[in-house]
Design a protein around this motif. Structure first.
Motif, PDB file in Angstrom:
ATOM      1  N   LEU A  91     -18.111  52.518  69.233  1.00  0.00           N
ATOM      2  CA  LEU A  91     -18.975  52.789  68.080  1.00  0.00           C
ATOM      3  C   LEU A  91     -20.427  52.616  68.514  1.00  0.00           C
ATOM      4  O   LEU A  91     -20.746  51.718  69.295  1.00  0.00           O
ATOM      5  N   SER A  92     -21.302  53.461  67.959  1.00  0.00           N
ATOM      6  CA  SER A  92     -22.746  53.306  68.187  1.00  0.00           C
ATOM      7  C   SER A  92     -23.426  52.873  66.905  1.00  0.00           C
ATOM      8  O   SER A  92     -23.242  53.514  65.867  1.00  0.00           O
ATOM      9  N   THR A 141     -26.613  59.431  80.001  1.00  0.00           N
ATOM     10  CA  THR A 141     -25.154  59.487  80.117  1.00  0.00           C
ATOM     11  C   THR A 141     -24.682  59.418  81.567  1.00  0.00           C
ATOM     12  O   THR A 141     -23.521  59.115  81.806  1.00  0.00           O
ATOM     13  N   ASP A 142     -25.573  59.677  82.518  1.00  0.00           N
ATOM     14  CA  ASP A 142     -25.161  59.515  83.919  1.00  0.00           C
ATOM     15  C   ASP A 142     -24.861  58.039  84.202  1.00  0.00           C
ATOM     16  O   ASP A 142     -23.897  57.701  84.905  1.00  0.00           O
ATOM     17  N   ILE A 186     -20.336  57.676  75.734  1.00  0.00           N
ATOM     18  CA  ILE A 186     -19.610  56.435  75.415  1.00  0.00           C
ATOM     19  C   ILE A 186     -18.360  56.774  74.599  1.00  0.00           C
ATOM     20  O   ILE A 186     -17.266  56.265  74.878  1.00  0.00           O
ATOM     21  N   TYR A 187     -18.505  57.657  73.612  1.00  0.00           N
ATOM     22  CA  TYR A 187     -17.348  58.024  72.789  1.00  0.00           C
ATOM     23  C   TYR A 187     -16.312  58.793  73.617  1.00  0.00           C
ATOM     24  O   TYR A 187     -15.118  58.532  73.520  1.00  0.00           O
ATOM     25  N   GLY A 188     -16.767  59.747  74.377  1.00  0.00           N
ATOM     26  CA  GLY A 188     -15.831  60.581  75.147  1.00  0.00           C
ATOM     27  C   GLY A 188     -15.059  59.772  76.170  1.00  0.00           C
ATOM     28  O   GLY A 188     -13.823  59.809  76.226  1.00  0.00           O
ATOM     29  N   LEU A 189     -15.773  59.001  76.971  1.00  0.00           N
ATOM     30  CA  LEU A 189     -15.096  58.236  78.025  1.00  0.00           C
ATOM     31  C   LEU A 189     -14.217  57.142  77.416  1.00  0.00           C
ATOM     32  O   LEU A 189     -13.118  56.879  77.911  1.00  0.00           O
ATOM     33  N   LEU A 208     -18.919  52.832  81.989  1.00  0.00           N
ATOM     34  CA  LEU A 208     -17.609  52.911  81.336  1.00  0.00           C
ATOM     35  C   LEU A 208     -16.470  52.897  82.351  1.00  0.00           C
ATOM     36  O   LEU A 208     -15.464  52.215  82.159  1.00  0.00           O
ATOM     37  N   ASN A 209     -16.636  53.646  83.444  1.00  0.00           N
ATOM     38  CA  ASN A 209     -15.567  53.655  84.451  1.00  0.00           C
ATOM     39  C   ASN A 209     -15.418  52.285  85.109  1.00  0.00           C
ATOM     40  O   ASN A 209     -14.294  51.838  85.375  1.00  0.00           O
TER      41      ASN A 209
END
Ligand code: R1P
Length: 290
Positions: A255-256, A80-81, A243-246, A87-88
């Protein structure tokens, strides 16, 4: 308007975004994320055309068309790092004007679909199956650095904290949901509905023991026996929660789609990982254009 400083929105000399090395025109509004750099071509081999190929560090990007639909495929590497970066920077590519360094007045929404590998922790979800993550729980702490309370499912957080006291010490879990439109688009009787745990590592954080003992011997069991509002944690991997949070905070849909290659309850591992992930890739591509 807030002008983003050179140290905050970092652009390379050619105007591309710092880590992904991409220019705004090089990405589509539909993005497929994979962990493994080599999986990018496993997807774009099915494309009609590939117009962009860019590689930097673990981030390998290809943009092209599949049955006429423009799609970008990017490898995120593990964890997630890296998702924080990907994502950003993807959002910046569509929602920040790189010339003025200001947020654009019109928001562009991306569809962000992960095609990843994962291990089931429920006996009845077998290897070589496909699972859609309806919910995700992050044990990685990334979301706690953002103002993210509104997008978390607080009743699930509390229920998990009560159930898994190990994580109270290590990382407060955060539960976030997939985009409901994408769930509807990708669902079928062929695939499992899941609640995916994203962990901060592969070994102890997912309850694996090689030589080092776990703080809590029963961690995997505790993850598998959690149940709230009829939802059980079904599988573990390392990216979906972020991915969902950001995506939710940035106004994108996510979606995964998981290729289940291990079953941690039975101890099974797929006999043909390449075939399992290819099946998942073809399923996801068909649903994207279906
Ligand atoms: C660990 O082996 C990696 O595989 C899974 C995990 O989430 C982690 O990234 O996903 P990918 O196959 O997409 O990398």
């Amino acid at each position: 308007m807030n002008h983003l400083a050179a140290s905050e929105l970092i652009l390379n000399q050619d105007g591309s975004i710092y880590h992904l090395n991409l220019l705004p025109e090089q990405i589509a509004q539909t993005i497929l994320l994979v962990g493994d750099q080599n999986r990018v071509e496993k997807i774009t081999q099915y494309f009609d055309t590939v117009e962009v190929v860019v590689k930097k560090r673990e981030f390998h990007t290809q943009t092209g068309t599949y049955k006429g639909k423009r799609i970008t495929v990017i490898s995120t590497g593990i964890g997630t790092d890296n998702i924080d970066i990907v994502l950003n920077e993807l959002d910046a590519l569509v929602n920040i004007d790189f010339d003025t360094r200001e947020i654009k007045p019109e928001h562009t929404q991306l569809d962000i679909i992960r095609i990843g590998t994962s291990g089931s922790i429920q006996q009845e979800i077998p290897v070589d199956s496909i699972l859609l993550s309806h919910l995700a729980v992050g044990f990685d702490s990334l979301l706690h650095f953002y103002q993210s309370d509104e997008i978390q499912l607080e009743d699930f957080n509390k229920a998990l904290e009560r159930h898994l006291d190990i994580y109270d010490r290590n990382s407060k879990p955060y539960v976030v949901a997939a985009d409901q439109h994408l769930i509807a688009q990708f669902s079928s009787p062929e695939v499992y509905e899941g609640f995916t745990g994203s962990n901060v590592g592969f070994y102890a954080p997912q309850g694996r023991v090689l030589r080092l003992p776990l703080r809590d011997d029963n961690m995997k069991g505790k993850l598998a026996t959690f149940s709230h509002r009829g939802k059980k944690i079904t599988n573990l991997e390392m990216e979906t929660s972020a991915i969902y949070g950001l995506s939710k905070m940035l106004g994108h849909r996510a979606l995964s789609v998981n290729s289940i290659i291990a079953n941690r309850a039975t101890g099974n591992f797929t006999s043909d990982g390449a075939q399992a992930i290819d099946k998942t890739i073809r399923y996801a591509l068909d649903k994207l254009v279906g």
